[in-house]
Design a protein around this motif. Structure first.
Motif, PDB file in Angstrom:
ATOM      1  N   LEU A 125       0.836  -1.214   0.000  1.00 19.29           N
ATOM      2  CA  LEU A 125       0.000   0.000   0.000  1.00 19.29           C
ATOM      3  C   LEU A 125       0.865   1.257   0.000  1.00 19.29           C
ATOM      4  CD1 LEU A 125      -2.914  -0.892   2.452  1.00 19.29           C
ATOM      5  CD2 LEU A 125      -3.097  -0.325   0.023  1.00 19.29           C
ATOM      6  N   THR A 126       1.902   1.241   0.864  1.00 19.46           N
ATOM      7  CA  THR A 126       2.806   2.389   0.922  1.00 19.46           C
ATOM      8  C   THR A 126       3.410   2.648  -0.452  1.00 19.46           C
ATOM      9  OG1 THR A 126       3.342   1.698   3.150  1.00 19.46           O
ATOM     10  CG2 THR A 126       4.790   3.338   2.153  1.00 19.46           C
ATOM     11  N   GLU A 127       3.861   1.566  -1.105  1.00 18.64           N
ATOM     12  CA  GLU A 127       4.502   1.672  -2.408  1.00 18.64           C
ATOM     13  C   GLU A 127       3.521   2.206  -3.467  1.00 18.64           C
ATOM     14  OE1 GLU A 127       7.651   1.340  -2.857  1.00 18.64           O
ATOM     15  OE2 GLU A 127       7.538   1.626  -5.032  1.00 18.64           O
ATOM     16  N   LEU A 128       2.295   1.703  -3.393  1.00 19.02           N
ATOM     17  CA  LEU A 128       1.283   2.134  -4.385  1.00 19.02           C
ATOM     18  C   LEU A 128       0.910   3.602  -4.208  1.00 19.02           C
ATOM     19  CD1 LEU A 128      -1.075  -0.984  -4.409  1.00 19.02           C
ATOM     20  CD2 LEU A 128       0.324  -0.169  -6.311  1.00 19.02           C
ATOM     21  N   LYS A 134     -13.984  -8.763  -5.602  1.00 23.94           N
ATOM     22  CA  LYS A 134     -13.375  -7.620  -4.913  1.00 23.94           C
ATOM     23  C   LYS A 134     -12.570  -6.743  -5.875  1.00 23.94           C
ATOM     24  CE  LYS A 134     -13.285  -9.246  -0.174  1.00 23.94           C
ATOM     25  NZ  LYS A 134     -14.733  -9.051  -0.062  1.00 23.94           N
ATOM     26  N   GLY A 135     -12.613  -7.107  -7.122  1.00 28.26           N
ATOM     27  CA  GLY A 135     -12.008  -6.222  -8.111  1.00 28.26           C
ATOM     28  C   GLY A 135     -10.727  -6.744  -8.739  1.00 28.26           C
ATOM     29  N   ALA A 136     -10.309  -7.972  -8.391  1.00 31.51           N
ATOM     30  CA  ALA A 136      -9.102  -8.507  -9.024  1.00 31.51           C
ATOM     31  C   ALA A 136      -9.385  -8.765 -10.498  1.00 31.51           C
ATOM     32  CB  ALA A 136      -8.680  -9.802  -8.346  1.00 31.51           C
ATOM     33  N   PRO A 196       0.841 -12.689   6.119  1.00 31.55           N
ATOM     34  CA  PRO A 196       0.629 -12.154   7.465  1.00 31.55           C
ATOM     35  C   PRO A 196       0.263 -10.667   7.389  1.00 31.55           C
ATOM     36  CG  PRO A 196       2.961 -12.461   7.031  1.00 31.55           C
ATOM     37  CD  PRO A 196       2.228 -13.038   5.865  1.00 31.55           C
ATOM     38  N   ARG A 197      -0.262 -10.107   8.470  1.00 24.58           N
ATOM     39  CA  ARG A 197      -0.663  -8.699   8.606  1.00 24.58           C
ATOM     40  C   ARG A 197      -1.859  -8.335   7.703  1.00 24.58           C
ATOM     41  NH1 ARG A 197       4.403  -4.993   8.080  1.00 24.58           N
ATOM     42  NH2 ARG A 197       2.991  -3.351   8.741  1.00 24.58           N
ATOM     43  N   LEU A 198      -1.676  -8.429   6.403  1.00 23.08           N
ATOM     44  CA  LEU A 198      -2.750  -8.025   5.492  1.00 23.08           C
ATOM     45  C   LEU A 198      -2.859  -9.093   4.402  1.00 23.08           C
ATOM     46  CD1 LEU A 198      -4.400  -5.307   5.479  1.00 23.08           C
ATOM     47  CD2 LEU A 198      -2.904  -4.556   3.645  1.00 23.08           C
ATOM     48  N   SER A 199      -4.020  -9.699   4.293  1.00 25.68           N
ATOM     49  CA  SER A 199      -4.167 -10.748   3.270  1.00 25.68           C
ATOM     50  C   SER A 199      -4.345 -10.109   1.902  1.00 25.68           C
ATOM     51  CB  SER A 199      -5.380 -11.617   3.587  1.00 25.68           C
ATOM     52  OG  SER A 199      -6.563 -10.907   3.255  1.00 25.68           O
ATOM     53  N   GLY A 200      -4.235 -10.929   0.879  1.00 21.48           N
ATOM     54  CA  GLY A 200      -4.407 -10.447  -0.502  1.00 21.48           C
ATOM     55  C   GLY A 200      -5.787  -9.821  -0.689  1.00 21.48           C
ATOM     56  N   LEU A 201      -6.823 -10.444  -0.110  1.00 23.02           N
ATOM     57  CA  LEU A 201      -8.173  -9.926  -0.263  1.00 23.02           C
ATOM     58  C   LEU A 201      -8.325  -8.588   0.451  1.00 23.02           C
ATOM     59  CD1 LEU A 201     -10.533 -13.047   0.010  1.00 23.02           C
ATOM     60  CD2 LEU A 201      -9.909 -11.740  -2.007  1.00 23.02           C
ATOM     61  N   GLN A 202      -7.721  -8.491   1.649  1.00 23.99           N
ATOM     62  CA  GLN A 202      -7.779  -7.213   2.397  1.00 23.99           C
ATOM     63  C   GLN A 202      -7.041  -6.113   1.634  1.00 23.99           C
ATOM     64  OE1 GLN A 202      -6.140  -8.913   5.971  1.00 23.99           O
ATOM     65  NE2 GLN A 202      -8.001  -8.394   7.135  1.00 23.99           N
ATOM     66  N   LEU A 203      -5.917  -6.508   1.042  1.00 22.82           N
ATOM     67  CA  LEU A 203      -5.148  -5.535   0.243  1.00 22.82           C
ATOM     68  C   LEU A 203      -6.016  -5.014  -0.910  1.00 22.82           C
ATOM     69  CD1 LEU A 203      -2.539  -4.067  -0.567  1.00 22.82           C
ATOM     70  CD2 LEU A 203      -1.771  -6.156  -1.698  1.00 22.82           C
ATOM     71  N   LEU A 204      -6.720  -5.937  -1.547  1.00 23.69           N
ATOM     72  CA  LEU A 204      -7.624  -5.558  -2.641  1.00 23.69           C
ATOM     73  C   LEU A 204      -8.663  -4.552  -2.165  1.00 23.69           C
ATOM     74  CD1 LEU A 204      -8.664  -8.698  -4.733  1.00 23.69           C
ATOM     75  CD2 LEU A 204      -7.802  -6.523  -5.567  1.00 23.69           C
ATOM     76  N   GLU A 205      -9.224  -4.828  -0.978  1.00 23.97           N
ATOM     77  CA  GLU A 205     -10.245  -3.927  -0.436  1.00 23.97           C
ATOM     78  C   GLU A 205      -9.681  -2.531  -0.190  1.00 23.97           C
ATOM     79  OE1 GLU A 205     -12.854  -7.351   1.911  1.00 23.97           O
ATOM     80  OE2 GLU A 205     -11.488  -6.025   3.022  1.00 23.97           O
ATOM     81  N   ARG A 206      -8.474  -2.534   0.374  1.00 20.88           N
ATOM     82  CA  ARG A 206      -7.847  -1.225   0.658  1.00 20.88           C
ATOM     83  C   ARG A 206      -7.551  -0.463  -0.638  1.00 20.88           C
ATOM     84  NH1 ARG A 206      -5.191  -1.231   5.768  1.00 20.88           N
ATOM     85  NH2 ARG A 206      -4.324   0.791   5.170  1.00 20.88           N
ATOM     86  N   ILE A 207      -7.101  -1.180  -1.652  1.00 15.95           N
ATOM     87  CA  ILE A 207      -6.802  -0.546  -2.957  1.00 15.95           C
ATOM     88  C   ILE A 207      -8.078   0.070  -3.537  1.00 15.95           C
ATOM     89  CG2 ILE A 207      -6.238  -1.081  -5.376  1.00 15.95           C
ATOM     90  CD1 ILE A 207      -4.132  -3.054  -4.263  1.00 15.95           C
ATOM     91  N   GLU A 208      -9.161  -0.688  -3.437  1.00 19.22           N
ATOM     92  CA  GLU A 208     -10.468  -0.202  -3.908  1.00 19.22           C
ATOM     93  C   GLU A 208     -10.870   1.044  -3.130  1.00 19.22           C
ATOM     94  OE1 GLU A 208     -13.204  -0.670  -6.431  1.00 19.22           O
ATOM     95  OE2 GLU A 208     -11.204  -1.417  -6.891  1.00 19.22           O
ATOM     96  N   ALA A 209     -10.760   0.934  -1.773  1.00 16.85           N
ATOM     97  CA  ALA A 209     -11.213   2.018  -0.904  1.00 16.85           C
ATOM     98  C   ALA A 209     -10.413   3.299  -1.163  1.00 16.85           C
ATOM     99  CB  ALA A 209     -11.088   1.593   0.555  1.00 16.85           C
TER     100      ALA A 209
END
Ligand SMILES: [Fe+2]
Length: 513
Positions: A45-48, A101-103, A63-76
């Motif tokens: 996320l920081t990099e993006l 989720k947008g993948a 760990p910390r953030l799953s791929g699906l959670q990352l997708l959600e954050r990218i969307e948000a």
């Protein structure tokens, strides 16, 4: 690990397993892509947020953030990057959930190199199409707006077109534009509000100081809900505000205004793409407004020049009138002569269809032609008998004297030829220089005919006025010797037409009998 490759597509790989990261980085780099790898979702996320990427390949289970959670954050956060998921739990359900989720696509671990390349290429192709589509749509809007405002010199019209385009382009509810008043340094010179629903939304005043600082730092102004408060005076955003974008209007590096866009639609959030579109719109608006202002200034200075020219023209006319008056007073007996010579000169000049500016110069020269007589003794001008040879010599100095009177006044230089040359003869027998034929300036040849006709048809100290017919006969007789034959013939013709017109208008008493 990062591989730089100029214009190569930029891919971010996220996996907690170092081996996977290294393998993907290695062969994607070999394929010519620019690859960066990180080990978890937070770092991704920081990099993006820092750099633009064309594609994100992320592991699903981390760990910390799953791929699906990352997708959600990218969307948000509307980071707008195409995503391909990698999963070791190759179930259809996981894949479907990821796509929801947008993948864009998914890869099943363990994957074959060719398979990865195939998916990456297809994803990048799709990404490029999307990007081109967006750019095309933006370009089209910007083109239409530019067309509409480029030729407009009406700032109000420009503001209207820009604000409506802003609303249409990012589906906003309200757009406002504040222009800087260069004299006071405030942004209140022109405020224009356009609301999609035509209603007033009780908008807060933008905090221009905060905005200017933010723009100077190169930081975008894009905020949602209450977070937008700091961009308003009083530090309160309207309670119903969903999203807010502000972009600067800049001309030659100077900020000249701010375009603000508001959404009050619940859940609506402007994103970075919207902000960029508005930036392009603002830059077109800024140059159109700049052009309109320059045009306005140009027109204003043109108007004042025209006024100055008009007063110069007035001054010129007054100067001519002043000289004519001085002449009339020095020679009461020939009162009205200058005016009549001007009238006859105009009849001839107009009949010859000379340009208006030349006609007007000839008329003025007619008024001024005898100005040199101001320097000749009054008693000599009105002497009833014949002049002595000495007196003739003095009298004949008046064209030269006229020239010398006009010479110190630059705006009267155009009238010198009329004074200096109206006693020259076409055959070279005149004075003061004995010029011949077309060496005599046209104005001199015209005034010569007009002067002679009026002299003959007016009472003089030494004789009564001659009848019109006699004067005309004399002009015809002297065509080619004293007068330019073509002008003499033309004068007789145009004069007849003029006399006819005067009689028809009931002004026959004003023309020589
Ligand atoms: Fe004269």
């Amino acid at each position: 690990m990062t591989a730089e490759a100029g214009d190569a597509a930029r891919i971010l790989v996220v996996d907690d397993e170092r081996v996977i990261r290294e393998i993907l980085a290695e062969f994607l780099t070999l394929e010519g892509f620019s690859v960066h790898t990180v080990e978890d979702g937070e770092k991704a996320l920081t990099e993006l947020r820092l750099r633009p990427y064309d594609l994100l390949i992320t592991d699903l289970k981390m760990p910390r953030l799953s791929g699906l959670q990352l997708l959600e954050r990218i969307e948000a956060e509307r980071l707008g990057v195409l995503t391909v998921l990698m999963t070791g739990f190759g179930t259809v359900e996981t894949a479907i959930e990821a796509m929801k989720k947008g993948a864009y696509d998914y890869l099943l671990k363990p994957f074959k190199v060719e398979e990865v390349i195939h998916v990456v290429r297809r994803a990048l192709y799709r990404q490029r199409l999307q990007a081109e589509n967006i750019r095309l749509r933006e370009a089209l809007t910007i083109y239409k707006v530019s067309e509409a405002i480029a030729l407009s010199h009406d700032i109000d019209h420009i503001l209207d077109v820009v604000l409506r385009a802003a609303i249409d382009e990012v589906k906003a509810d309200v757009a406002t534009l504040h222009l800087l008043d260069a004299r006071t340094g405030t942004y209140e010179e022109r405020v224009k509000v356009v609301a999609a629903d035509g209603k007033s939304h009780g908008l807060p005043s933008p905090a221009f100081t905060v905005m200017t600082e933010q723009f100077a730092l190169g930081s975008p102004i894009l905020a949602h809900g209450g977070k937008a408060s700091r961009f308003f005076t009083e530090h309160t955003a309207p309670s119903a505000l969903s999203s807010f974008v502000a972009v600067p209007l800049q001309v030659r590096g100077m900020m000249v205004g701010v375009l603000n866009v508001f959404s009050f639609t619940p859940g609506k959030k402007f994103d970075e793409g919207h902000r960029k579109t508005l930036s392009v719109l603002a830059s077109r608006a800024a140059s159109a407004i700049d052009n309109a202002r320059l045009y306005g200034e140009l027109r204003a200075s043109n108007d004042s020049l025209t006024r100055a020219n008009l007063s110069l023209e007035d001054m010129f006319q007054q100067t001519v009138a002043g000289f004519a008056q001085a002449l009339e007073e020095s020679d009461l007996y020939t009162r009205g002569h200058s005016e009549r010579v001007a009238v006859y000169s105009e009849i001839l000049a107009r009949g010859l269809t000379l340009p208006e500016v030349e006609v007007s110069r000839i008329v003025q020269a007619g008024v001024m032609h005898d100005v040199g007589k101001i320097g000749v003794r009054y008693d000599m001008l009105n002497k009833p008998g014949k002049l002595t040879p000495e007196e003739v010599a003095v009298f004949r100095q008046h064209p030269e004297k006229g020239k010398r009177i006009l010479e110190p006044v630059p705006c009267l230089h155009g009238l010198i030829d009329g004074c200096w040359c109206h006693h020259e003869w076409f055959d070279g027998g005149g004075y003061p220089r004995g010029l011949r034929g077309h060496d005599i300036p046209l104005v001199g040849r015209v005034v010569a005919v007009a002067d002679a006709y009026d002299a003959m048809t007016s009472d003089r100290a030494y004789r009564r006025a001659l009848p019109h017919e006699v004067a005309i006969g004399e002009i015809e007789r002297c065509a080619g010797t004293q007068f330019d034959p073509e002008l003499a013939e033309a004068f007789v013709r145009f004069l007849e037409t003029w006399r006819l017109g005067m009689r028809e208008r009931g002004q026959g008493s004003l023309i020589p009998r």
